[in-house]
Write a protein that holds these residues in place. Structure first.
Motif, PDB file in Angstrom:
ATOM      1  N   LEU A   1      -9.033  -0.263   5.281  1.00 19.78           N
ATOM      2  CA  LEU A   1      -8.715   0.109   3.913  1.00 19.78           C
ATOM      3  C   LEU A   1      -9.563   1.333   3.630  1.00 19.78           C
ATOM      4  N   LYS A   2      -8.968   2.304   2.962  1.00 23.91           N
ATOM      5  CA  LYS A   2      -9.684   3.541   2.667  1.00 23.91           C
ATOM      6  C   LYS A   2      -9.498   3.876   1.190  1.00 23.91           C
ATOM      7  N   HIS A   3     -10.613   4.118   0.517  1.00 27.32           N
ATOM      8  CA  HIS A   3     -10.566   4.570  -0.865  1.00 27.32           C
ATOM      9  C   HIS A   3     -11.668   5.593  -1.018  1.00 27.32           C
TER      10      HIS A   3
ATOM     11  N   PHE B   1       0.793  -1.222   0.000  1.00 26.19           N
ATOM     12  CA  PHE B   1       0.000   0.000   0.000  1.00 26.19           C
ATOM     13  C   PHE B   1       0.833   1.283   0.000  1.00 26.19           C
ATOM     14  N   ALA B   2       2.135   1.169  -0.019  1.00 30.91           N
ATOM     15  CA  ALA B   2       2.997   2.356   0.014  1.00 30.91           C
ATOM     16  C   ALA B   2       2.735   3.300  -1.161  1.00 30.91           C
ATOM     17  N   ASN B   3       2.557   2.769  -2.334  1.00 33.55           N
ATOM     18  CA  ASN B   3       2.325   3.593  -3.524  1.00 33.55           C
ATOM     19  C   ASN B   3       1.008   3.243  -4.195  1.00 33.55           C
ATOM     20  N   CYS B   4      -0.013   3.037  -3.405  1.00 35.73           N
ATOM     21  CA  CYS B   4      -1.303   2.579  -3.898  1.00 35.73           C
ATOM     22  C   CYS B   4      -2.370   3.653  -3.636  1.00 35.73           C
ATOM     23  N   ALA B   5      -3.356   3.738  -4.509  1.00 30.43           N
ATOM     24  CA  ALA B   5      -4.468   4.687  -4.315  1.00 30.43           C
ATOM     25  C   ALA B   5      -5.316   4.289  -3.107  1.00 30.43           C
ATOM     26  N   VAL B   6      -5.312   3.010  -2.775  1.00 31.02           N
ATOM     27  CA  VAL B   6      -6.014   2.534  -1.584  1.00 31.02           C
ATOM     28  C   VAL B   6      -5.060   2.663  -0.401  1.00 31.02           C
ATOM     29  N   LYS B   7      -5.547   3.229   0.681  1.00 31.87           N
ATOM     30  CA  LYS B   7      -4.735   3.400   1.886  1.00 31.87           C
ATOM     31  C   LYS B   7      -5.065   2.311   2.901  1.00 31.87           C
ATOM     32  N   TYR B   8      -4.034   1.831   3.588  1.00 36.57           N
ATOM     33  CA  TYR B   8      -4.167   0.832   4.641  1.00 36.57           C
ATOM     34  C   TYR B   8      -3.627   1.491   5.891  1.00 36.57           C
ATOM     35  N   LYS B   9      -4.494   1.722   6.875  1.00 41.73           N
ATOM     36  CA  LYS B   9      -4.047   2.472   8.038  1.00 41.73           C
ATOM     37  C   LYS B   9      -4.736   1.998   9.306  1.00 41.73           C
ATOM     38  N   VAL B  10      -4.246   2.489  10.418  1.00 46.11           N
ATOM     39  CA  VAL B  10      -4.829   2.169  11.717  1.00 46.11           C
ATOM     40  C   VAL B  10      -6.099   2.997  11.891  1.00 46.11           C
ATOM     41  N   ALA B  11      -7.189   2.318  12.225  1.00 50.72           N
ATOM     42  CA  ALA B  11      -8.464   3.001  12.478  1.00 50.72           C
ATOM     43  C   ALA B  11      -8.712   3.175  13.964  1.00 50.72           C
ATOM     44  N   GLY B  12      -8.027   2.376  14.774  1.00 51.78           N
ATOM     45  CA  GLY B  12      -8.171   2.462  16.220  1.00 51.78           C
ATOM     46  C   GLY B  12      -7.168   1.551  16.900  1.00 51.78           C
ATOM     47  N   LYS B  13      -6.790   1.928  18.117  1.00 52.24           N
ATOM     48  CA  LYS B  13      -5.842   1.139  18.908  1.00 52.24           C
ATOM     49  C   LYS B  13      -6.447   0.888  20.280  1.00 52.24           C
TER      50      LYS B  13
ATOM     51  N   ASN C   1     -13.254   9.370   0.072  1.00 56.76           N
ATOM     52  CA  ASN C   1     -13.355  10.037   1.371  1.00 56.76           C
ATOM     53  C   ASN C   1     -14.155   9.264   2.402  1.00 56.76           C
ATOM     54  N   LYS C   2     -15.037   8.389   1.954  1.00 57.00           N
ATOM     55  CA  LYS C   2     -15.976   7.794   2.898  1.00 57.00           C
ATOM     56  C   LYS C   2     -16.002   6.276   2.943  1.00 57.00           C
ATOM     57  N   ASP C   3     -15.431   5.605   1.979  1.00 52.88           N
ATOM     58  CA  ASP C   3     -15.568   4.153   1.890  1.00 52.88           C
ATOM     59  C   ASP C   3     -14.428   3.434   2.605  1.00 52.88           C
ATOM     60  N   ARG C   4     -14.816   2.454   3.431  1.00 50.56           N
ATOM     61  CA  ARG C   4     -13.858   1.738   4.264  1.00 50.56           C
ATOM     62  C   ARG C   4     -14.171   0.246   4.302  1.00 50.56           C
ATOM     63  N   ILE C   5     -13.125  -0.532   4.560  1.00 45.03           N
ATOM     64  CA  ILE C   5     -13.256  -1.927   4.959  1.00 45.03           C
ATOM     65  C   ILE C   5     -12.381  -2.082   6.196  1.00 45.03           C
ATOM     66  N   TYR C   6     -12.988  -2.540   7.283  1.00 45.43           N
ATOM     67  CA  TYR C   6     -12.255  -2.744   8.531  1.00 45.43           C
ATOM     68  C   TYR C   6     -11.714  -4.166   8.575  1.00 45.43           C
ATOM     69  N   LEU C   7     -10.445  -4.284   8.966  1.00 42.65           N
ATOM     70  CA  LEU C   7      -9.710  -5.547   8.934  1.00 42.65           C
ATOM     71  C   LEU C   7      -8.929  -5.757  10.221  1.00 42.65           C
ATOM     72  N   TYR C   8      -8.583  -7.006  10.451  1.00 38.87           N
ATOM     73  CA  TYR C   8      -7.671  -7.336  11.537  1.00 38.87           C
ATOM     74  C   TYR C   8      -6.748  -8.467  11.080  1.00 38.87           C
ATOM     75  N   PRO C   9      -5.451  -8.179  10.882  1.00 43.29           N
ATOM     76  CA  PRO C   9      -4.499  -9.245  10.546  1.00 43.29           C
ATOM     77  C   PRO C   9      -4.092  -9.987  11.820  1.00 43.29           C
ATOM     78  N   TYR C  10      -4.081 -11.300  11.757  1.00 45.14           N
ATOM     79  CA  TYR C  10      -3.803 -12.122  12.934  1.00 45.14           C
ATOM     80  C   TYR C  10      -2.930 -13.300  12.532  1.00 45.14           C
ATOM     81  N   THR C  11      -1.821 -13.461  13.231  1.00 50.08           N
ATOM     82  CA  THR C  11      -0.958 -14.607  12.999  1.00 50.08           C
ATOM     83  C   THR C  11      -1.287 -15.675  14.029  1.00 50.08           C
ATOM     84  N   GLY C  12      -1.849 -16.781  13.544  1.00 52.18           N
ATOM     85  CA  GLY C  12      -2.235 -17.884  14.409  1.00 52.18           C
ATOM     86  C   GLY C  12      -1.115 -18.887  14.560  1.00 52.18           C
ATOM     87  N   LYS C  13      -1.450 -20.033  15.114  1.00 50.44           N
ATOM     88  CA  LYS C  13      -0.460 -21.083  15.343  1.00 50.44           C
ATOM     89  C   LYS C  13       0.073 -21.659  14.041  1.00 50.44           C
TER      90      LYS C  13
END
Length: 164
Positions: free
Chosen positions: A110-112, A85-97, A114-126
């Motif tokens: 994910l933000k594309h 996402f470094a050079n992408c029109a779609v932004k990947y950022k922290v929405a909350g901590k 002004n108003k559209d979002r997809i909320y995600l959580y990356p998780y490394t399992g076993k």
């Protein structure tokens, strides 16, 4: 907690996108895209899919949504998809901590546009690396509302407690 593995095609079809002429994304996914199933076990009743159907309801929103889905599925072919996402029109950022189990956890978005979002959580399992698709949203404000952060934060806590 029951999980449902998501495909790009399934997500886009639920958003009302005609996938017949969709080009494929090359590469093997290094992350497993999932959503949490409801008690009924029916994927179409999951909160993520219900939010997609409710909030991705016109041509403009679909355009933004397709861009976000394509970007994240392309990114999941990398070990560290945030680099994508470094050079992408779609932004990947922290929405909350928040802090949980002596660790700072991040709700991501994910933000594309002004108003559209997809909320995600990356998780490394076993044994797998999961990317949880939590919610799609068309927001009326820039900041993620506290109620959304709290609700999705509770889901993230359940994911962590599950110790997948």
């Amino acid at each position: 907690m029951k999980l449902h593995v998501l495909t790009r095609k399934y997500i886009l079809e639920k958003a009302g996108v005609n996938t017949a002429k969709m080009t494929s994304i090359s590469g093997t996914l290094k992350w497993v895209p999932v959503m949490i199933l409801p008690a009924s076990g029916q994927p179409d009743k999951a909160s993520f899919i219900k939010s997609v159907i409710a909030d991705v309801d016109d041509r403009s929103k679909r355009s933004h949504f397709v861009a976000m889905i394509d970007a994240i599925f392309s990114g999941m072919t990398l070990d560290d998809f945030s680099e994508h996402f470094a050079n992408c029109a779609v932004k990947y950022k922290v929405a909350g901590k928040f802090e949980y189990a002596n660790k700072v956890e991040n709700l991501r978005e994910l933000k594309h546009g002004n108003k559209d979002r997809i909320y995600l959580y990356p998780y490394t399992g076993k044994s797998e690396r999961y990317l949880f698709f939590l919610e799609a949203a068309h927001k009326n404000q820039e900041q993620t509302e506290k109620s959304v952060k709290d609700r999705l934060g509770d889901l993230i806590k359940k994911i962590i407690d599950e110790k997948l």
